[in-house]
Motif scaffolding. Sequence first.
Motif, PDB file in Angstrom:
ATOM      1  N   PRO A  61       0.789  -1.238   0.000  1.00  0.00           N
ATOM      2  CA  PRO A  61       0.000   0.000   0.000  1.00  0.00           C
ATOM      3  C   PRO A  61       0.821   1.289   0.000  1.00  0.00           C
ATOM      4  O   PRO A  61       0.300   2.331  -0.385  1.00  0.00           O
ATOM      5  N   ASP A  62       2.074   1.239   0.383  1.00  0.00           N
ATOM      6  CA  ASP A  62       2.881   2.466   0.465  1.00  0.00           C
ATOM      7  C   ASP A  62       3.792   2.677  -0.740  1.00  0.00           C
ATOM      8  O   ASP A  62       4.612   3.584  -0.749  1.00  0.00           O
ATOM      9  N   ASP A  63       3.670   1.822  -1.748  1.00  0.00           N
ATOM     10  CA  ASP A  63       4.582   1.870  -2.896  1.00  0.00           C
ATOM     11  C   ASP A  63       3.825   2.107  -4.193  1.00  0.00           C
ATOM     12  O   ASP A  63       2.682   1.673  -4.347  1.00  0.00           O
ATOM     13  N   ASN A  64       4.480   2.784  -5.133  1.00  0.00           N
ATOM     14  CA  ASN A  64       3.965   2.862  -6.485  1.00  0.00           C
ATOM     15  C   ASN A  64       4.155   1.497  -7.145  1.00  0.00           C
ATOM     16  O   ASN A  64       4.612   0.547  -6.510  1.00  0.00           O
ATOM     17  N   THR A  65       3.861   1.415  -8.427  1.00  0.00           N
ATOM     18  CA  THR A  65       3.944   0.158  -9.168  1.00  0.00           C
ATOM     19  C   THR A  65       4.888   0.316 -10.351  1.00  0.00           C
ATOM     20  O   THR A  65       4.817   1.301 -11.078  1.00  0.00           O
ATOM     21  N   LEU A  66       5.747  -0.657 -10.536  1.00  0.00           N
ATOM     22  CA  LEU A  66       6.580  -0.742 -11.737  1.00  0.00           C
ATOM     23  C   LEU A  66       5.836  -1.588 -12.755  1.00  0.00           C
ATOM     24  O   LEU A  66       5.498  -2.744 -12.479  1.00  0.00           O
ATOM     25  N   GLN A  67       5.546  -1.017 -13.903  1.00  0.00           N
ATOM     26  CA  GLN A  67       4.926  -1.778 -14.993  1.00  0.00           C
ATOM     27  C   GLN A  67       6.010  -2.083 -16.010  1.00  0.00           C
ATOM     28  O   GLN A  67       6.624  -1.172 -16.568  1.00  0.00           O
ATOM     29  N   ILE A  68       6.259  -3.359 -16.233  1.00  0.00           N
ATOM     30  CA  ILE A  68       7.271  -3.794 -17.195  1.00  0.00           C
ATOM     31  C   ILE A  68       6.545  -4.219 -18.463  1.00  0.00           C
ATOM     32  O   ILE A  68       5.626  -5.040 -18.415  1.00  0.00           O
ATOM     33  N   ASN A  69       6.958  -3.648 -19.586  1.00  0.00           N
ATOM     34  CA  ASN A  69       6.329  -3.933 -20.876  1.00  0.00           C
ATOM     35  C   ASN A  69       7.262  -4.784 -21.723  1.00  0.00           C
ATOM     36  O   ASN A  69       8.414  -4.407 -21.952  1.00  0.00           O
ATOM     37  N   TYR A  70       6.765  -5.918 -22.158  1.00  0.00           N
ATOM     38  CA  TYR A  70       7.513  -6.807 -23.041  1.00  0.00           C
ATOM     39  C   TYR A  70       6.805  -6.836 -24.388  1.00  0.00           C
ATOM     40  O   TYR A  70       5.586  -7.034 -24.452  1.00  0.00           O
ATOM     41  N   ILE A  71       7.574  -6.634 -25.457  1.00  0.00           N
ATOM     42  CA  ILE A  71       7.005  -6.646 -26.807  1.00  0.00           C
ATOM     43  C   ILE A  71       7.867  -7.538 -27.691  1.00  0.00           C
ATOM     44  O   ILE A  71       9.090  -7.336 -27.801  1.00  0.00           O
ATOM     45  N   PHE A  72       7.224  -8.523 -28.305  1.00  0.00           N
ATOM     46  CA  PHE A  72       7.876  -9.418 -29.260  1.00  0.00           C
ATOM     47  C   PHE A  72       7.075  -9.397 -30.549  1.00  0.00           C
ATOM     48  O   PHE A  72       5.896  -9.760 -30.550  1.00  0.00           O
ATOM     49  N   ASP A  99       7.121  -0.743  -6.576  1.00  0.00           N
ATOM     50  CA  ASP A  99       8.222   0.199  -6.745  1.00  0.00           C
ATOM     51  C   ASP A  99       8.807   0.512  -5.368  1.00  0.00           C
ATOM     52  O   ASP A  99       8.534   1.547  -4.769  1.00  0.00           O
ATOM     53  N   ASN A 100       9.608  -0.416  -4.887  1.00  0.00           N
ATOM     54  CA  ASN A 100      10.332  -0.250  -3.631  1.00  0.00           C
ATOM     55  C   ASN A 100      11.741  -0.812  -3.837  1.00  0.00           C
ATOM     56  O   ASN A 100      12.094  -1.220  -4.957  1.00  0.00           O
ATOM     57  N   ARG A 101      12.532  -0.809  -2.791  1.00  0.00           N
ATOM     58  CA  ARG A 101      13.927  -1.249  -2.920  1.00  0.00           C
ATOM     59  C   ARG A 101      14.020  -2.672  -3.479  1.00  0.00           C
ATOM     60  O   ARG A 101      14.782  -2.940  -4.407  1.00  0.00           O
ATOM     61  N   GLU A 102      13.234  -3.572  -2.916  1.00  0.00           N
ATOM     62  CA  GLU A 102      13.269  -4.961  -3.365  1.00  0.00           C
ATOM     63  C   GLU A 102      12.728  -5.112  -4.787  1.00  0.00           C
ATOM     64  O   GLU A 102      13.262  -5.858  -5.597  1.00  0.00           O
ATOM     65  N   GLY A 103      11.657  -4.393  -5.109  1.00  0.00           N
ATOM     66  CA  GLY A 103      11.108  -4.432  -6.453  1.00  0.00           C
ATOM     67  C   GLY A 103      12.099  -3.920  -7.490  1.00  0.00           C
ATOM     68  O   GLY A 103      12.223  -4.490  -8.581  1.00  0.00           O
ATOM     69  N   ARG A 104      12.837  -2.857  -7.162  1.00  0.00           N
ATOM     70  CA  ARG A 104      13.854  -2.330  -8.091  1.00  0.00           C
ATOM     71  C   ARG A 104      15.003  -3.324  -8.274  1.00  0.00           C
ATOM     72  O   ARG A 104      15.544  -3.458  -9.368  1.00  0.00           O
ATOM     73  N   ARG A 105      15.352  -4.000  -7.183  1.00  0.00           N
ATOM     74  CA  ARG A 105      16.405  -5.027  -7.260  1.00  0.00           C
ATOM     75  C   ARG A 105      15.975  -6.159  -8.201  1.00  0.00           C
ATOM     76  O   ARG A 105      16.737  -6.600  -9.060  1.00  0.00           O
ATOM     77  N   VAL A 106      14.731  -6.607  -8.051  1.00  0.00           N
ATOM     78  CA  VAL A 106      14.214  -7.670  -8.912  1.00  0.00           C
ATOM     79  C   VAL A 106      14.103  -7.187 -10.353  1.00  0.00           C
ATOM     80  O   VAL A 106      14.373  -7.944 -11.290  1.00  0.00           O
TER      81      VAL A 106
END
Length: 171
Positions: A61-72, A99-106
């Motif tokens: 609840p305290d983090d934004n979201t990283l959306q990863i886009n894959y296009i083939f 979008d937190n420290r662990e999410g950025r690491r992954v």
Amino acid sequence: MGSGHSSDKFHCNRYLSGQGPPSLVQQATQEVNGKFNTLNGCQPEGQMTWVILHKDLPGFPDDNTLQINYIFPDGIQTDKHPHPGQPFAGLRLCAYLPDNREGRRVLKLLDKAFNKKLLFTVATNNEGEDVVTTASIPLKTQIEGASGAVGYPDSQYLKTLRKLLRNEGIE
């Protein structure tokens, strides 16, 4: 050293114990200098980009979201795919991480895996069509309203994903 002689040696003392150098397969799969070497996978050519969504994921609840886009794009299969020389259908897929420290690491690990061509492959679907699909690394493709397999909440996902990537030699 006289003229015509080189200070370079033309032999290697490293293998005088009677053992030759490791085979290419051994070199590709064993630990070398503390880093694991992996062969590249059979992922077709594609693109990976990411953006930040100003929305939280269930369970974060305290983090934004990283959306990863894959296009083939659609393409022709290589000898690494089920039907070399035949066409395959491309793919557009979004995956999500907090979008937190662990999410950025992954995210960095997923980028490495993508560049080593380990995240996607070409496979035959239930209708008999050859398509781009995820390989052995699961991606969260739904923000909410889905089972834990493809969506959130899933409190163990980042830990599990890191472990699976490590098993593929991505650290």
